[in-house]
Design a protein around this motif. Structure first.
Motif, PDB file in Angstrom:
ATOM      1  N   ASP A   1      -4.173 -51.529 -75.931  1.00 26.03           N
ATOM      2  CA  ASP A   1      -3.617 -52.372 -74.878  1.00 26.03           C
ATOM      3  C   ASP A   1      -3.098 -51.472 -73.759  1.00 26.03           C
ATOM      4  O   ASP A   1      -2.199 -50.669 -73.983  1.00 26.03           O
ATOM      5  N   PRO A   2      -3.646 -51.572 -72.541  1.00 28.57           N
ATOM      6  CA  PRO A   2      -3.196 -50.721 -71.441  1.00 28.57           C
ATOM      7  C   PRO A   2      -1.729 -50.920 -71.070  1.00 28.57           C
ATOM      8  O   PRO A   2      -1.124 -50.056 -70.455  1.00 28.57           O
ATOM      9  N   SER A   3      -1.154 -52.045 -71.437  1.00 30.38           N
ATOM     10  CA  SER A   3       0.260 -52.303 -71.174  1.00 30.38           C
ATOM     11  C   SER A   3       1.131 -51.916 -72.352  1.00 30.38           C
ATOM     12  O   SER A   3       2.346 -52.065 -72.300  1.00 30.38           O
ATOM     13  N   GLY A   4       0.518 -51.418 -73.401  1.00 30.76           N
ATOM     14  CA  GLY A   4       1.244 -51.088 -74.624  1.00 30.76           C
ATOM     15  C   GLY A   4       1.811 -49.679 -74.609  1.00 30.76           C
ATOM     16  O   GLY A   4       2.115 -49.114 -73.553  1.00 30.76           O
ATOM     17  N   ALA A   5       1.907 -49.129 -75.783  1.00 25.83           N
ATOM     18  CA  ALA A   5       2.488 -47.803 -75.987  1.00 25.83           C
ATOM     19  C   ALA A   5       1.763 -46.740 -75.166  1.00 25.83           C
ATOM     20  O   ALA A   5       0.572 -46.875 -74.856  1.00 25.83           O
ATOM     21  N   ASP A   6       2.483 -45.677 -74.826  1.00 24.54           N
ATOM     22  CA  ASP A   6       1.902 -44.573 -74.081  1.00 24.54           C
ATOM     23  C   ASP A   6       0.760 -43.952 -74.887  1.00 24.54           C
ATOM     24  O   ASP A   6       0.868 -43.774 -76.102  1.00 24.54           O
ATOM     25  N   ARG A   7      -0.335 -43.656 -74.219  1.00 24.89           N
ATOM     26  CA  ARG A   7      -1.508 -43.067 -74.856  1.00 24.89           C
ATOM     27  C   ARG A   7      -1.834 -41.743 -74.201  1.00 24.89           C
ATOM     28  O   ARG A   7      -1.589 -41.528 -73.012  1.00 24.89           O
ATOM     29  N   ASP A   8      -2.407 -40.841 -75.002  1.00 24.96           N
ATOM     30  CA  ASP A   8      -2.837 -39.535 -74.536  1.00 24.96           C
ATOM     31  C   ASP A   8      -4.350 -39.423 -74.724  1.00 24.96           C
ATOM     32  O   ASP A   8      -4.956 -40.185 -75.483  1.00 24.96           O
ATOM     33  N   CYS A   9      -4.950 -38.456 -74.083  1.00 21.34           N
ATOM     34  CA  CYS A   9      -6.402 -38.293 -74.136  1.00 21.34           C
ATOM     35  C   CYS A   9      -6.928 -38.184 -75.568  1.00 21.34           C
ATOM     36  O   CYS A   9      -7.986 -38.724 -75.883  1.00 21.34           O
ATOM     37  N   GLY A  10      -6.213 -37.528 -76.424  1.00 23.01           N
ATOM     38  CA  GLY A  10      -6.643 -37.355 -77.809  1.00 23.01           C
ATOM     39  C   GLY A  10      -6.675 -38.639 -78.620  1.00 23.01           C
ATOM     40  O   GLY A  10      -7.237 -38.670 -79.713  1.00 23.01           O
ATOM     41  N   ASP A  11      -6.098 -39.707 -78.096  1.00 24.48           N
ATOM     42  CA  ASP A  11      -6.086 -40.988 -78.804  1.00 24.48           C
ATOM     43  C   ASP A  11      -7.436 -41.698 -78.751  1.00 24.48           C
ATOM     44  O   ASP A  11      -7.697 -42.571 -79.570  1.00 24.48           O
TER      45      ASP A  11
ATOM     46  N   TYR B   1      -8.070 -46.284 -68.840  1.00 25.57           N
ATOM     47  CA  TYR B   1      -7.453 -45.785 -67.601  1.00 25.57           C
ATOM     48  C   TYR B   1      -7.615 -46.786 -66.465  1.00 25.57           C
ATOM     49  O   TYR B   1      -6.643 -47.107 -65.767  1.00 25.57           O
ATOM     50  N   LEU B   2      -8.811 -47.317 -66.285  1.00 28.41           N
ATOM     51  CA  LEU B   2      -9.058 -48.292 -65.234  1.00 28.41           C
ATOM     52  C   LEU B   2      -8.313 -49.599 -65.488  1.00 28.41           C
ATOM     53  O   LEU B   2      -7.748 -50.188 -64.569  1.00 28.41           O
ATOM     54  N   ALA B   3      -8.295 -50.046 -66.742  1.00 32.39           N
ATOM     55  CA  ALA B   3      -7.589 -51.282 -67.082  1.00 32.39           C
ATOM     56  C   ALA B   3      -6.081 -51.148 -66.890  1.00 32.39           C
ATOM     57  O   ALA B   3      -5.393 -52.121 -66.587  1.00 32.39           O
ATOM     58  N   ALA B   4      -5.575 -49.934 -67.032  1.00 34.72           N
ATOM     59  CA  ALA B   4      -4.143 -49.683 -66.873  1.00 34.72           C
ATOM     60  C   ALA B   4      -3.740 -49.492 -65.411  1.00 34.72           C
ATOM     61  O   ALA B   4      -2.567 -49.323 -65.113  1.00 34.72           O
ATOM     62  N   GLY B   5      -4.700 -49.517 -64.503  1.00 34.25           N
ATOM     63  CA  GLY B   5      -4.380 -49.387 -63.089  1.00 34.25           C
ATOM     64  C   GLY B   5      -5.146 -48.302 -62.371  1.00 34.25           C
ATOM     65  O   GLY B   5      -5.111 -48.216 -61.152  1.00 34.25           O
ATOM     66  N   GLY B   6      -5.811 -47.444 -63.126  1.00 40.10           N
ATOM     67  CA  GLY B   6      -6.636 -46.413 -62.521  1.00 40.10           C
ATOM     68  C   GLY B   6      -5.861 -45.474 -61.621  1.00 40.10           C
ATOM     69  O   GLY B   6      -4.663 -45.270 -61.807  1.00 40.10           O
ATOM     70  N   PRO B   7      -6.547 -44.913 -60.634  1.00 39.50           N
ATOM     71  CA  PRO B   7      -5.919 -43.904 -59.787  1.00 39.50           C
ATOM     72  C   PRO B   7      -4.695 -44.396 -59.011  1.00 39.50           C
ATOM     73  O   PRO B   7      -3.825 -43.603 -58.674  1.00 39.50           O
ATOM     74  N   ALA B   8      -4.625 -45.684 -58.749  1.00 41.24           N
ATOM     75  CA  ALA B   8      -3.501 -46.218 -57.977  1.00 41.24           C
ATOM     76  C   ALA B   8      -2.191 -46.199 -58.760  1.00 41.24           C
ATOM     77  O   ALA B   8      -1.121 -46.146 -58.164  1.00 41.24           O
ATOM     78  N   VAL B   9      -2.275 -46.236 -60.081  1.00 44.41           N
ATOM     79  CA  VAL B   9      -1.061 -46.353 -60.885  1.00 44.41           C
ATOM     80  C   VAL B   9      -0.972 -45.257 -61.949  1.00 44.41           C
ATOM     81  O   VAL B   9      -0.008 -44.529 -62.007  1.00 44.41           O
TER      82      VAL B   9
ATOM     83  N   ASP C   1      -5.075 -38.928 -65.741  1.00 40.80           N
ATOM     84  CA  ASP C   1      -5.855 -38.260 -64.694  1.00 40.80           C
ATOM     85  C   ASP C   1      -4.968 -37.257 -63.970  1.00 40.80           C
ATOM     86  O   ASP C   1      -4.581 -37.440 -62.830  1.00 40.80           O
ATOM     87  N   ARG C   2      -4.668 -36.173 -64.639  1.00 37.39           N
ATOM     88  CA  ARG C   2      -3.715 -35.199 -64.087  1.00 37.39           C
ATOM     89  C   ARG C   2      -4.240 -34.454 -62.873  1.00 37.39           C
ATOM     90  O   ARG C   2      -3.463 -33.965 -62.068  1.00 37.39           O
ATOM     91  N   ASP C   3      -5.568 -34.356 -62.716  1.00 38.11           N
ATOM     92  CA  ASP C   3      -6.099 -33.667 -61.536  1.00 38.11           C
ATOM     93  C   ASP C   3      -6.462 -34.640 -60.415  1.00 38.11           C
ATOM     94  O   ASP C   3      -7.010 -34.240 -59.390  1.00 38.11           O
ATOM     95  N   ASN C   4      -6.181 -35.932 -60.624  1.00 28.13           N
ATOM     96  CA  ASN C   4      -6.370 -36.975 -59.609  1.00 28.13           C
ATOM     97  C   ASN C   4      -7.792 -37.049 -59.051  1.00 28.13           C
ATOM     98  O   ASN C   4      -7.993 -37.283 -57.868  1.00 28.13           O
ATOM     99  N   ASP C   5      -8.787 -36.882 -59.933  1.00 39.63           N
ATOM    100  CA  ASP C   5     -10.171 -36.978 -59.479  1.00 39.63           C
ATOM    101  C   ASP C   5     -10.807 -38.330 -59.792  1.00 39.63           C
ATOM    102  O   ASP C   5     -11.984 -38.536 -59.551  1.00 39.63           O
ATOM    103  N   GLY C   6     -10.021 -39.256 -60.367  1.00 36.21           N
ATOM    104  CA  GLY C   6     -10.530 -40.572 -60.705  1.00 36.21           C
ATOM    105  C   GLY C   6     -11.156 -40.662 -62.079  1.00 36.21           C
ATOM    106  O   GLY C   6     -11.621 -41.726 -62.483  1.00 36.21           O
ATOM    107  N   ASN C   7     -11.171 -39.557 -62.808  1.00 37.16           N
ATOM    108  CA  ASN C   7     -11.726 -39.523 -64.166  1.00 37.16           C
ATOM    109  C   ASN C   7     -10.609 -39.241 -65.163  1.00 37.16           C
ATOM    110  O   ASN C   7      -9.864 -38.262 -65.020  1.00 37.16           O
ATOM    111  N   ALA C   8     -10.540 -40.085 -66.173  1.00 36.22           N
ATOM    112  CA  ALA C   8      -9.514 -39.902 -67.200  1.00 36.22           C
ATOM    113  C   ALA C   8      -9.805 -38.646 -68.022  1.00 36.22           C
ATOM    114  O   ALA C   8     -10.956 -38.328 -68.315  1.00 36.22           O
TER     115      ALA C   8
END
Length: 71
Positions: free
Chosen positions: A25-35, A46-54, A60-67
């Protein structure tokens, strides 16, 4: 009262621009890439959670639009 859905059972049927079979659930618990089981699963989440805007999960730590730095 809204029924609680666990992260593993979450299916977003209202958003047609992203996959409807998200692992979490994108609104649920915090998730990391390894999950995530794949780059596509991470990107869909990432997109369901708001993507680059949120990016509330900071996937997306390098802000390239890719999780998770997966291109």
């Amino acid at each position: 009262m809204k029924e609680s859905i666990s992260d593993e059972e979450y299916v977003d049927e209202t958003d047609t621009e992203v996959a409807t079979d998200l692992e979490y659930d994108p609104s649920g618990a915090d998730r990391d890439c390894g999950d995530f089981s794949s780059a596509q699963a991470a990107q869909d989440f990432y997109l369901a959670a708001g993507g680059p805007a949120v990016d509330p999960h900071d996937l997306d730590r390098d802000n390239d639009g890719n999780a998770c730095d997966w291109n």
